[in-house]
Design a protein around this motif. Structure first.
Motif, mmCIF file in Angstrom:
data_model
loop_
_atom_site.group_PDB
_atom_site.id
_atom_site.type_symbol
_atom_site.label_atom_id
_atom_site.label_comp_id
_atom_site.label_asym_id
_atom_site.label_seq_id
_atom_site.Cartn_x
_atom_site.Cartn_y
_atom_site.Cartn_z
ATOM 1 N N THR A 122 11.759 2.090 -5.370
ATOM 2 C CA THR A 122 10.422 1.507 -5.549
ATOM 3 C C THR A 122 9.909 1.196 -4.143
ATOM 4 O O THR A 122 10.698 1.191 -3.188
ATOM 5 C CB THR A 122 10.476 0.173 -6.334
ATOM 6 N N LEU A 123 8.622 0.879 -4.036
ATOM 7 C CA LEU A 123 8.123 0.566 -2.698
ATOM 8 C C LEU A 123 8.729 -0.753 -2.195
ATOM 9 O O LEU A 123 9.069 -0.880 -1.016
ATOM 10 C CB LEU A 123 6.590 0.523 -2.681
ATOM 11 N N SER A 124 8.917 -1.722 -3.098
ATOM 12 C CA SER A 124 9.568 -2.985 -2.702
ATOM 13 C C SER A 124 10.965 -2.722 -2.152
ATOM 14 O O SER A 124 11.394 -3.333 -1.183
ATOM 15 C CB SER A 124 9.712 -3.927 -3.890
ATOM 16 N N GLU A 125 11.669 -1.813 -2.814
ATOM 17 C CA GLU A 125 13.029 -1.480 -2.386
ATOM 18 C C GLU A 125 12.997 -0.838 -0.987
ATOM 19 O O GLU A 125 13.837 -1.142 -0.133
ATOM 20 C CB GLU A 125 13.655 -0.537 -3.427
ATOM 21 N N GLU A 126 12.012 0.014 -0.731
ATOM 22 C CA GLU A 126 11.904 0.631 0.603
ATOM 23 C C GLU A 126 11.637 -0.438 1.670
ATOM 24 O O GLU A 126 12.187 -0.380 2.767
ATOM 25 C CB GLU A 126 10.805 1.700 0.620
ATOM 26 N N VAL A 155 0.866 -1.174 0.000
ATOM 27 C CA VAL A 155 0.000 0.000 0.000
ATOM 28 C C VAL A 155 0.906 1.229 0.000
ATOM 29 O O VAL A 155 1.763 1.345 0.873
ATOM 30 C CB VAL A 155 -0.896 -0.042 1.267
ATOM 31 N N GLU A 156 0.747 2.085 -0.991
ATOM 32 C CA GLU A 156 1.578 3.310 -1.072
ATOM 33 C C GLU A 156 0.704 4.512 -0.742
ATOM 34 O O GLU A 156 -0.280 4.776 -1.439
ATOM 35 C CB GLU A 156 2.154 3.447 -2.487
ATOM 36 N N LEU A 202 12.284 6.577 3.689
ATOM 37 C CA LEU A 202 13.695 6.416 4.063
ATOM 38 C C LEU A 202 14.664 6.920 2.994
ATOM 39 O O LEU A 202 15.552 7.727 3.277
ATOM 40 C CB LEU A 202 13.990 4.939 4.369
ATOM 41 N N THR A 203 14.520 6.437 1.764
ATOM 42 C CA THR A 203 15.489 6.799 0.723
ATOM 43 C C THR A 203 15.398 8.283 0.385
ATOM 44 O O THR A 203 16.419 8.951 0.179
ATOM 45 C CB THR A 203 15.261 5.928 -0.525
ATOM 46 N N SER A 204 14.180 8.810 0.365
ATOM 47 C CA SER A 204 14.002 10.240 0.116
ATOM 48 C C SER A 204 14.787 11.047 1.146
ATOM 49 O O SER A 204 15.529 11.972 0.797
ATOM 50 C CB SER A 204 12.512 10.577 0.187
ATOM 51 N N ASN A 205 14.635 10.700 2.413
ATOM 52 C CA ASN A 205 15.323 11.446 3.474
ATOM 53 C C ASN A 205 16.842 11.319 3.358
ATOM 54 O O ASN A 205 17.581 12.272 3.570
ATOM 55 C CB ASN A 205 14.879 10.977 4.863
ATOM 56 N N VAL A 215 3.935 4.174 8.015
ATOM 57 C CA VAL A 215 3.644 3.649 6.684
ATOM 58 C C VAL A 215 4.903 3.841 5.846
ATOM 59 O O VAL A 215 5.358 4.968 5.661
ATOM 60 C CB VAL A 215 2.476 4.431 6.038
ATOM 61 N N ILE A 216 5.473 2.763 5.346
ATOM 62 C CA ILE A 216 6.668 2.852 4.509
ATOM 63 C C ILE A 216 6.244 3.389 3.132
ATOM 64 O O ILE A 216 5.306 2.852 2.528
ATOM 65 C CB ILE A 216 7.331 1.463 4.361
ATOM 66 N N SER A 217 6.934 4.434 2.655
ATOM 67 C CA SER A 217 6.489 5.116 1.435
ATOM 68 C C SER A 217 7.674 5.530 0.570
ATOM 69 O O SER A 217 8.804 5.627 1.051
ATOM 70 C CB SER A 217 5.697 6.374 1.802
ATOM 71 N N THR A 218 7.383 5.830 -0.711
ATOM 72 C CA THR A 218 8.475 6.177 -1.632
ATOM 73 C C THR A 218 8.713 7.686 -1.756
ATOM 74 O O THR A 218 9.814 8.093 -2.088
ATOM 75 C CB THR A 218 8.176 5.653 -3.051
ATOM 76 N N ASP A 219 7.665 8.489 -1.586
ATOM 77 C CA ASP A 219 7.742 9.945 -1.757
ATOM 78 C C ASP A 219 7.810 10.318 -3.247
ATOM 79 O O ASP A 219 6.839 10.823 -3.794
ATOM 80 C CB ASP A 219 8.955 10.512 -1.004
#
Ligand code: 5GP
Length: 348
Positions: A296-300, A10-11, A256-259, A284-288
């Motif tokens: 990607t969301l899977s990568e996050e 869920v994104e 996470l990666t965005s930050n 909620v883990i998200s891509t931004d």
């Protein structure tokens, strides 16, 4: 890795113009006869999606590239379709896209921009493919950099779009460069109008230290917050902010990666999520912006699992929590929870 990719996800925090792939950006630019071509823009497009670490300011420049290309309703439709297909291919079963309504003189009004996104969401069954499933909702954004008049316009447009398409337009978002202006006095109160009209509220919060503003945003009691980087005293926040945050427990979208790439956190290990996981804070883990940050969301999911040694069950629980705090209807939530249960059963 393949578990994270197969897990139904869920994104809830994805900006449209930060999520479109460089390939589509380029195709769009070259193929749209309404766009005047320039070498400078072609160079900029090549630098999009570099995935490199850059400052928060540089990240915001990356959006200007996408904005230079998404200047007609057809371009907005193509981008929306591409982003939806990419998330669906990553086994995202529910997606909330957020985007700032944009007018381009002579080419597009804000109403046309919004309609282009809504039309594409309604056309999903015609392009998604038989083996994919995705439910998509829309949040309309206020870009704080654009000031009060634009903010008023966007909130008004969001309320109108929600009245016309209550199943699609479900919320509003406050975003934009956090170092621009202060939202406490004028922009934040506008979100009350959206709330009383039945829209859900998602606010970017504490991307950079700003005690007074963060306090006002926390006290607004949004339905969800984004980032929440500078709340804890070890991260540029204060004891007062942290205790308010713990008191309200507003669900937090964590990117996470965005930050990391915007350099507001030093490393995955030192990300503020480490303060939230042990206390079971609703996250909620998200891509931004999956394109700008090359993720990607899977990568996050993979990153958070690997960095903090999380089990498969804990990853499934992220999806469950995200369903609960999403802006989906209760029937939709039930359907999504069923899909998650099916997946867990198949895993044994
Ligand atoms: P759009 O709203 O045009 O679809 O997507 C790009 C916009 O999203 C940017 O111009 C910016 O206002 C917002 N945005 C994207 N990523 C971030 C972020 O990490 N923080 C904030 N505050 N805003 C963002």
């Amino acid at each position: 890795e393949s578990f994270c990719s197969h897990l139904p996800k869920v994104e809830l925090h994805a900006h449209l113009n930060g999520s479109l792939s460089q390939k589509v950006l380029y195709e769009l630019y070259m193929s749209d006869p309404n766009i005047t071509k320039s070498d400078d823009i072609i160079k900029l497009i090549s630098s999009f999606h570099s995935g490199e670490e850059r400052t928060l300011e540089d990240c915001f420049k990356a959006f200007d590239i996408a904005h230079a290309v998404t200047v007609t309703p057809n371009a907005v439709k193509k981008v929306t379709k591409d982003v939806i297909c990419e998330f669906a291919a990553d086994n995202v079963m529910y997606l909330e896209i957020r985007t700032t309504p944009r007018a381009v003189p002579g080419a597009m009004t804000k109403t046309q921009y919004i309609q282009a996104v809504i039309d594409t969401i309604q056309e999903i069954p015609t392009f998604i493919g038989p083996d994919k499933f995705i439910v998509v909702k829309l949040l309309l954004s206020v870009n704080r950099r654009e000031g009060l008049t634009e903010a008023e316009e966007n909130i008004k447009a969001a309320i109108a779009a929600h009245v016309a398409y209550p199943e699609v337009v479900v919320g509003v978002d406050l975003s934009g460069n956090p170092s621009c202006g202060n939202v406490t006095d004028e922009i934040l109160p506008l979100f009350t109008n959206a709330r009383v009209s039945g829209l859900k509220i998602a606010l970017h919060c504490a991307e950079i230290p700003n005690e007074d503003e963060v306090e006002a945003i926390l006290k607004f009691k949004a339905d969800r917050l984004g980032h929440g980087t500078c709340i804890h005293p070890n991260y540029g926040g204060t004891d007062k902010l942290w205790s308010l945050f713990l008191q309200y427990r507003t669900p937090l979208e964590v990117c996470l990666t965005s930050n990391l790439k915007c350099q507001t956190v030093e490393s995955y290990e030192k990300h503020h999520i480490q303060k939230l996981l042990p206390i079971q804070y609703p996250i909620v883990i998200s891509t931004d912006d999956k394109a700008v940050f090359s993720t990607t969301l899977s990568e996050e999911f993979r990153v958070v699992a690997e960095t903090f040694s999380l089990s498969k069950m804990e990853l499934c629980n992220f999806t469950q929590k995200a369903i609960e705090v999403s802006f989906a209807s209760s029937d939709e939530k039930k359907l999504l929870l069923d899909k998650l249960s099916d997946f867990k059963r198949q895993q044994g």
